[in-house]
Write a protein that holds these residues in place. Structure first.
Motif, PDB file in Angstrom:
ATOM      1  N   SER A   1       0.830  -1.207   0.000  1.00  0.00           N
ATOM      2  CA  SER A   1       0.000   0.000   0.000  1.00  0.00           C
ATOM      3  C   SER A   1       0.864   1.256   0.000  1.00  0.00           C
ATOM      4  CB  SER A   1      -0.896   0.011   1.245  1.00  0.00           C
ATOM      5  OG  SER A   1      -0.116   0.125   2.429  1.00  0.00           O
TER       6      SER A   1
ATOM      7  N   GLU B   1      -1.329  -0.146  -6.689  1.00  0.00           N
ATOM      8  CA  GLU B   1      -1.263  -1.418  -5.978  1.00  0.00           C
ATOM      9  C   GLU B   1      -2.509  -1.639  -5.128  1.00  0.00           C
ATOM     10  OE1 GLU B   1       2.594  -0.274  -7.404  1.00  0.00           O
ATOM     11  OE2 GLU B   1       1.184   0.815  -6.129  1.00  0.00           O
ATOM     12  N   ARG B   2      -3.016  -0.579  -4.514  1.00  0.00           N
ATOM     13  CA  ARG B   2      -4.218  -0.718  -3.695  1.00  0.00           C
ATOM     14  C   ARG B   2      -5.431  -1.053  -4.553  1.00  0.00           C
ATOM     15  NH1 ARG B   2      -5.494   4.162  -0.884  1.00  0.00           N
ATOM     16  NH2 ARG B   2      -4.092   5.316  -2.237  1.00  0.00           N
ATOM     17  N   SER B   3      -5.480  -0.480  -5.766  1.00  0.00           N
ATOM     18  CA  SER B   3      -6.599  -0.768  -6.655  1.00  0.00           C
ATOM     19  C   SER B   3      -6.595  -2.231  -7.087  1.00  0.00           C
ATOM     20  CB  SER B   3      -6.539   0.145  -7.882  1.00  0.00           C
ATOM     21  OG  SER B   3      -6.775   1.497  -7.529  1.00  0.00           O
TER      22      SER B   3
ATOM     23  N   GLU C   1      -7.894  -4.342  -4.271  1.00  0.00           N
ATOM     24  CA  GLU C   1      -9.347  -4.239  -4.099  1.00  0.00           C
ATOM     25  C   GLU C   1     -10.088  -5.017  -5.177  1.00  0.00           C
ATOM     26  OE1 GLU C   1     -12.270  -3.823  -1.943  1.00  0.00           O
ATOM     27  OE2 GLU C   1     -10.660  -2.477  -1.283  1.00  0.00           O
TER      28      GLU C   1
ATOM     29  N   LEU D   1       0.693  -5.654   1.932  1.00  0.00           N
ATOM     30  CA  LEU D   1      -0.602  -6.205   1.533  1.00  0.00           C
ATOM     31  C   LEU D   1      -0.563  -7.723   1.356  1.00  0.00           C
ATOM     32  CD1 LEU D   1      -1.908  -3.625  -1.120  1.00  0.00           C
ATOM     33  CD2 LEU D   1      -2.635  -3.893   1.258  1.00  0.00           C
TER      34      LEU D   1
ATOM     35  N   THR E   1      -0.759   4.648   6.824  1.00  0.00           N
ATOM     36  CA  THR E   1      -1.377   3.417   6.345  1.00  0.00           C
ATOM     37  C   THR E   1      -2.873   3.610   6.155  1.00  0.00           C
ATOM     38  OG1 THR E   1       0.294   2.107   7.489  1.00  0.00           O
ATOM     39  CG2 THR E   1      -1.723   0.964   6.842  1.00  0.00           C
TER      40      THR E   1
END
Length: 400
Positions: free
Chosen positions: A12, A18-20, A23, A45, A275
């Protein structure tokens, strides 16, 4: 279906890309699909991926490293065979990568297994692409990108045109609006908590930036613009959350020195990497995205707006595709600190002059960037790509 997700580092800390991907992977799992993760470096993650992935597999590299060419070459057959072992012969399976730079391994795996490959283009097209990656680009059966602007940056490149106008679908990023919400009973006083944590004046207006501390993000322009605003509104504090990624670590020191030069050091707080940014959005009066590069999308914008906090942002890249309708008024020209300061001045009084703006911000995200709609669109693209008549790409030679 079974989806083989390729990610260099599940973290993250690098940004929304990367977060997308995380998800999307988690939501597809919740819709009943089996997810396996192939990665090369551990990140924060990884443990969350492991909570829902069928398997997580560490491999040597997703591209043929110039720094470790021999090791990559020697380990490639083993890594391909280990990836093949994750595949069940009678289960519809698809390879899904999050960026063009992972295409070499993904392309080889696709051709070796005859599985379709989907590549999510979350960044603008580079000016040049090395021969290694361009060679395997034709292995991709379908591209997805995050904005019309980003799609056009790809279609305009000669090396993309040479593929014969590859299919590129636009699916806007989305977020979980059950997580990104205004302050609630679960967290009723985020502003007070933030003020206590960072010893902030209780009578100050709070402006926030969240993201990487990189030059392309326009942070010098942000500081110059804030200095102009702060000269007339001294009871204001700018909160900057993030850390350098693409630039050297001492870039943070450069920004700190600039606050001293502008005499705003007492009104700017560098929070470091957070975070969890939801509390920052909830506590702030305004969020600013001052990018000077063609931002592909701008995930921070919809995160903040879902929390009921208005956003002002540079008119660049895919950002104008987010801030549409009445929110187009919150755009300002990039590299223009005076315009940034003016936009702060115009929007910041919203609590007194337009208290329903918070609700409209959230409704805008729920209407246009729904996670349910986003995942359904991606799922539909995957299912369409898996249909037999779509698998027309000729095999590529398995050579390095």
């Amino acid at each position: 279906m079974h989806i083989l997700v390729l990610e260099k580092e599940p973290t993250s800390r690098r940004g929304g890309q990367e977060r997308s991907l995380f998800e999307v992977s988690r939501q597809l799992h919740q819709r009943g699909h089996r997810i396996s993760l192939l990665y090369t470096q551990s990140g924060d993650l990884l443990s969350q991926y492991q909570a829902f992935c069928q398997q997580t597999l560490s491999i040597t590299a997703l591209s043929f490293s110039r720094h470790r060419p021999l090791q990559t070459f020697l380990n490639l057959p083993r890594d391909l065979n280990r990836a093949k072992a994750l595949i069940h012969p009678n289960e519809p399976t698809l390879i899904y990568t999050n960026q063009i730079y992972d295409i070499p391994f993904a392309g080889l795996l696709s051709q070796l297994t005859r599985l379709p490959l989907v590549c999510h283009l979350r960044l603008p097209a580079p000016d040049k692409l090395d021969l290694q990656r361009s060679h395997y680009l034709s292995a991709v059966h379908k591209f997805i990108t995050v904005s019309q602007h980003t799609k056009q940056t790809w279609l305009q490149k000669p090396w993309v045109q040479s593929l014969g106008h590859p299919p590129i679908e636009v699916v806007y990023n989305s977020i979980d609006t059950e997580y990104f919400t205004p302050a609630s009973n679960q967290n009723p006083h985020p502003r007070q908590q933030l003020q206590q944590q960072w010893n902030l004046p209780t009578d100050h207006t709070l402006l926030a930036y969240a993201g990487r501390l990189d030059r392309r993000k326009g942070l010098e322009n942000l500081l110059h613009g804030f200095a102009k605003f702060n000269a007339t509104q001294p009871k204001s504090t700018l909160l900057i959350a993030g850390k350098p990624l693409l630039d050297r670590p001492d870039y943070l020191k450069e920004l700190q020195v600039l606050t001293q030069t502008l005499n705003i050091q007492a009104n700017v707080r560098f929070l470091g990497h957070l975070t969890e940014t939801r509390s920052l959005y909830q506590a702030s009066d305004l969020v600013i995205m001052p990018s000077i590069w063609p931002e592909p999308f701008g995930r921070v914008i919809i995160e903040a707006m879902a929390c009921g906090t208005p956003v002002i942002a540079s008119h660049t890249g895919g950002i104008p595709e987010i801030l549409t309708g009445e929110f187009a008024q919150t755009l300002f020209p990039p590299r223009n600190p005076a315009a940034l300061a003016d936009r702060i001045q115009q929007v910041l009084t919203w609590k007194q002059t337009d208290p329903l703006l918070s609700q409209r911000c959230r409704q805008h995200v729920q209407t246009h960037f729904s996670l349910t709609t986003n995942i359904a669109e991606i799922e539909g693209i995957f299912q369409q790509t898996l249909s037999p008549q779509k698998l027309l790409a000729p095999p590529l030679p398995l050579s390095l």
